[in-house]
Design a protein around this motif. Structure first.
Motif, PDB file in Angstrom:
ATOM      1  N   TYR A   4     -12.690   2.256  -3.448  1.00 17.90           N
ATOM      2  CA  TYR A   4     -11.377   1.244  -3.677  1.00 17.90           C
ATOM      3  C   TYR A   4     -11.770  -0.460  -2.453  1.00 17.90           C
ATOM      4  CZ  TYR A   4      -8.181   3.693  -6.373  1.00 17.90           C
ATOM      5  OH  TYR A   4      -8.657   4.578  -7.735  1.00 17.90           O
ATOM      6  N   ALA A   5     -12.123  -1.485  -2.942  1.00 21.32           N
ATOM      7  CA  ALA A   5     -11.548  -2.428  -1.790  1.00 21.32           C
ATOM      8  C   ALA A   5     -11.063  -2.881  -1.631  1.00 21.32           C
ATOM      9  CB  ALA A   5     -12.926  -3.413  -2.506  1.00 21.32           C
ATOM     10  N   THR A   6      -9.837  -3.205  -0.848  1.00 25.33           N
ATOM     11  CA  THR A   6      -8.658  -4.025  -0.362  1.00 25.33           C
ATOM     12  C   THR A   6      -8.317  -4.871   0.622  1.00 25.33           C
ATOM     13  OG1 THR A   6      -8.189  -2.065   1.655  1.00 25.33           O
ATOM     14  CG2 THR A   6      -7.910  -0.568  -1.018  1.00 25.33           C
ATOM     15  N   SER A   7      -6.913  -5.028   0.657  1.00 25.28           N
ATOM     16  CA  SER A   7      -6.611  -6.713   1.630  1.00 25.28           C
ATOM     17  C   SER A   7      -6.902  -5.423   3.147  1.00 25.28           C
ATOM     18  CB  SER A   7      -5.488  -6.952   1.481  1.00 25.28           C
ATOM     19  OG  SER A   7      -4.662  -5.649   1.093  1.00 25.28           O
ATOM     20  N   SER A   8      -6.826  -4.545   2.969  1.00 26.65           N
ATOM     21  CA  SER A   8      -7.264  -3.653   4.425  1.00 26.65           C
ATOM     22  C   SER A   8      -8.261  -2.944   4.670  1.00 26.65           C
ATOM     23  CB  SER A   8      -6.256  -2.638   4.746  1.00 26.65           C
ATOM     24  OG  SER A   8      -5.085  -3.023   4.108  1.00 26.65           O
ATOM     25  N   GLY A   9      -9.050  -3.696   3.583  1.00 24.24           N
ATOM     26  CA  GLY A   9     -10.986  -2.877   4.347  1.00 24.24           C
ATOM     27  C   GLY A   9     -11.339  -1.623   3.193  1.00 24.24           C
ATOM     28  N   LEU A  10     -12.134  -1.208   3.331  1.00 20.47           N
ATOM     29  CA  LEU A  10     -12.468  -0.636   2.235  1.00 20.47           C
ATOM     30  C   LEU A  10     -11.927   1.091   2.196  1.00 20.47           C
ATOM     31  CD1 LEU A  10     -16.709  -0.124   1.843  1.00 20.47           C
ATOM     32  CD2 LEU A  10     -15.331  -0.849   0.478  1.00 20.47           C
ATOM     33  N   ALA A  11     -11.803   1.413   1.047  1.00 21.37           N
ATOM     34  CA  ALA A  11     -10.702   2.823   1.567  1.00 21.37           C
ATOM     35  C   ALA A  11     -11.690   4.061   0.247  1.00 21.37           C
ATOM     36  CB  ALA A  11      -9.812   2.555   0.514  1.00 21.37           C
ATOM     37  N   ARG A  12     -11.060   5.323   0.309  1.00 22.11           N
ATOM     38  CA  ARG A  12     -11.586   6.003  -0.397  1.00 22.11           C
ATOM     39  C   ARG A  12     -10.007   7.186  -0.230  1.00 22.11           C
ATOM     40  NH1 ARG A  12     -14.294   9.178   4.262  1.00 22.11           N
ATOM     41  NH2 ARG A  12     -13.034  10.168   4.770  1.00 22.11           N
ATOM     42  N   GLU A  13     -10.850   7.661  -1.656  1.00 23.00           N
ATOM     43  CA  GLU A  13      -8.825   8.946  -2.195  1.00 23.00           C
ATOM     44  C   GLU A  13      -9.193   9.449  -1.675  1.00 23.00           C
ATOM     45  OE1 GLU A  13      -6.035   8.668  -6.497  1.00 23.00           O
ATOM     46  OE2 GLU A  13      -8.076   7.498  -6.646  1.00 23.00           O
ATOM     47  N   ASP A  14      -8.986  10.193  -1.072  1.00 22.53           N
ATOM     48  CA  ASP A  14      -8.780  11.409  -0.790  1.00 22.53           C
ATOM     49  C   ASP A  14      -8.337  12.122  -0.730  1.00 22.53           C
ATOM     50  OD1 ASP A  14     -11.293  11.011   1.210  1.00 22.53           O
ATOM     51  OD2 ASP A  14     -10.663  11.052   2.989  1.00 22.53           O
ATOM     52  N   ARG A  15      -6.647  12.029  -1.341  1.00 22.98           N
ATOM     53  CA  ARG A  15      -6.082  12.680  -1.849  1.00 22.98           C
ATOM     54  C   ARG A  15      -5.127  11.376  -3.515  1.00 22.98           C
ATOM     55  NH1 ARG A  15      -0.244  13.716   1.646  1.00 22.98           N
ATOM     56  NH2 ARG A  15      -1.027  12.185   2.332  1.00 22.98           N
ATOM     57  N   THR A  16      -4.422  11.935  -4.434  1.00 25.77           N
ATOM     58  CA  THR A  16      -4.388  11.437  -5.145  1.00 25.77           C
ATOM     59  C   THR A  16      -3.144  10.669  -5.505  1.00 25.77           C
ATOM     60  OG1 THR A  16      -4.602  12.806  -6.845  1.00 25.77           O
ATOM     61  CG2 THR A  16      -3.613  11.500  -7.917  1.00 25.77           C
ATOM     62  N   GLY A  17      -3.320   9.346  -5.259  1.00 20.11           N
ATOM     63  CA  GLY A  17      -2.635   8.232  -4.923  1.00 20.11           C
ATOM     64  C   GLY A  17      -2.793   8.091  -3.487  1.00 20.11           C
TER      65      GLY A  17
END
Length: 288
Positions: A4-17
């Motif tokens: 994901y690209a977010t307002s906080s930077g790049l993110a990875r969904e390691d856990r659901t939600g």
């Protein structure tokens, strides 16, 4: 892997939600692909975790170098398009044997929950098109079909919003109109909500593709309805231009777009594009 690209930077969904905000200096997946590549996100240190629901999501690719749009790539949509052309006096038109290509501006891309703005010059004939989007991960030039998938970073969802009055003029020979322009207005390419990496799919994925407008289902099909599979599209397109990291290919839309029932988007409408295995775009329509 879901990125994901977010307002906080790049993110990875390691856990659901839950999103793991990554310690990477790239604002979106497109920038990552033009830098060290997708694998850097698998091993990047995690700064913190936060719920997806509490996170502002951006388009995974903020400014693609190219947005390549493939038309008439579902049998169901091709049939209804030919019927419309016949009604416009173009009864001699037949389906192209090769992919039908248009190019839209990268500046049309917007986020998965950002508004779709009705342009003043086409505000009464704006339409939705749910599509699976392919994001290119590595440079591809004149690739073969059997090697094409290796150039894919992942898949995401796109709403190929179109100004149908301008598109219709272009299709009926008006030299002042262009299909590319009809698809290039600001906010006309909501993209996201994430990029799901290519290893999560087969080369010919079987995914449900749906559109809902104000909760009512308007499109409902599966990618098994493709006329040209994703590897075939990449091989074909790479003959004519070099595909570069972060480029986006819109793979076509199924039957049910609003133009065929005179059901255009209006200010206040909520348009949801739901792609199985990827997620939902939810964009409110607003006036300019």
């Amino acid at each position: 892997m879901r990125l994901y690209a977010t307002s906080s930077g790049l993110a990875r969904e390691d856990r659901t939600g839950m999103l793991a905000i990554l310690d990477l200096p790239y604002p979106d997946v497109g920038a990552l692909l033009r830098g060290p590549g997708i694998e850097a996100a698998r091993t990047a240190p995690v700064l913190r975790e936060q719920p997806i629901d509490a996170t502002i999501l951006r388009s995974p690719v903020a400014r693609p170098g190219k947005v390549l749009i493939v038309g008439l790539n579902y049998g169901s949509h091709a049939t209804e398009a030919l019927e419309m052309l016949a009604a416009l006096g173009k009864s001699d038109v037949t389906l192209p044997k090769e992919p039908n290509l248009q190019v839209a501006a990268g500046s049309a891309v917007t986020g998965p929950t950002d508004p779709i703005v009705l342009p003043r010059v086409a505000g009464d004939h704006v339409d939705y098109e749910a599509e699976v989007a392919v994001v290119i991960g590595t440079v591809a030039r004149e690739v073969t079909i059997d090697r094409a998938w290796s150039h894919v970073a992942g898949l995401t969802a796109v709403n190929d919003v179109s100004a149908r009055d301008i598109q219709r003029r272009a299709m009926t020979g008006d030299p002042t109109a262009s299909i590319g322009v009809a698809k290039s207005f600001d906010t006309f390419k909501p993209l996201g909500p994430c990029l799901v990496t290519a290893d999560e799919f087969s080369e010919t994925p079987d995914l449900a593709v749906r559109t809902r407008v104000n909760g009512t289902v308007r499109q409902d099909d599966r990618t098994t309805g493709f006329i040209h599979a994703i590897p075939e599209l990449i091989a074909y397109l790479s003959r004519y231009q070099t595909l570069e990291p972060g480029d986006v290919i819109c793979t076509g839309t199924p039957r049910g777009a609003g133009v065929f029932t005179d059901s255009y988007l209006r200010a206040g409408d909520l348009v949801e594009v739901d792609i199985e295995g990827i997620g939902v775009l939810a964009n409110r329509v607003v006036r300019a």
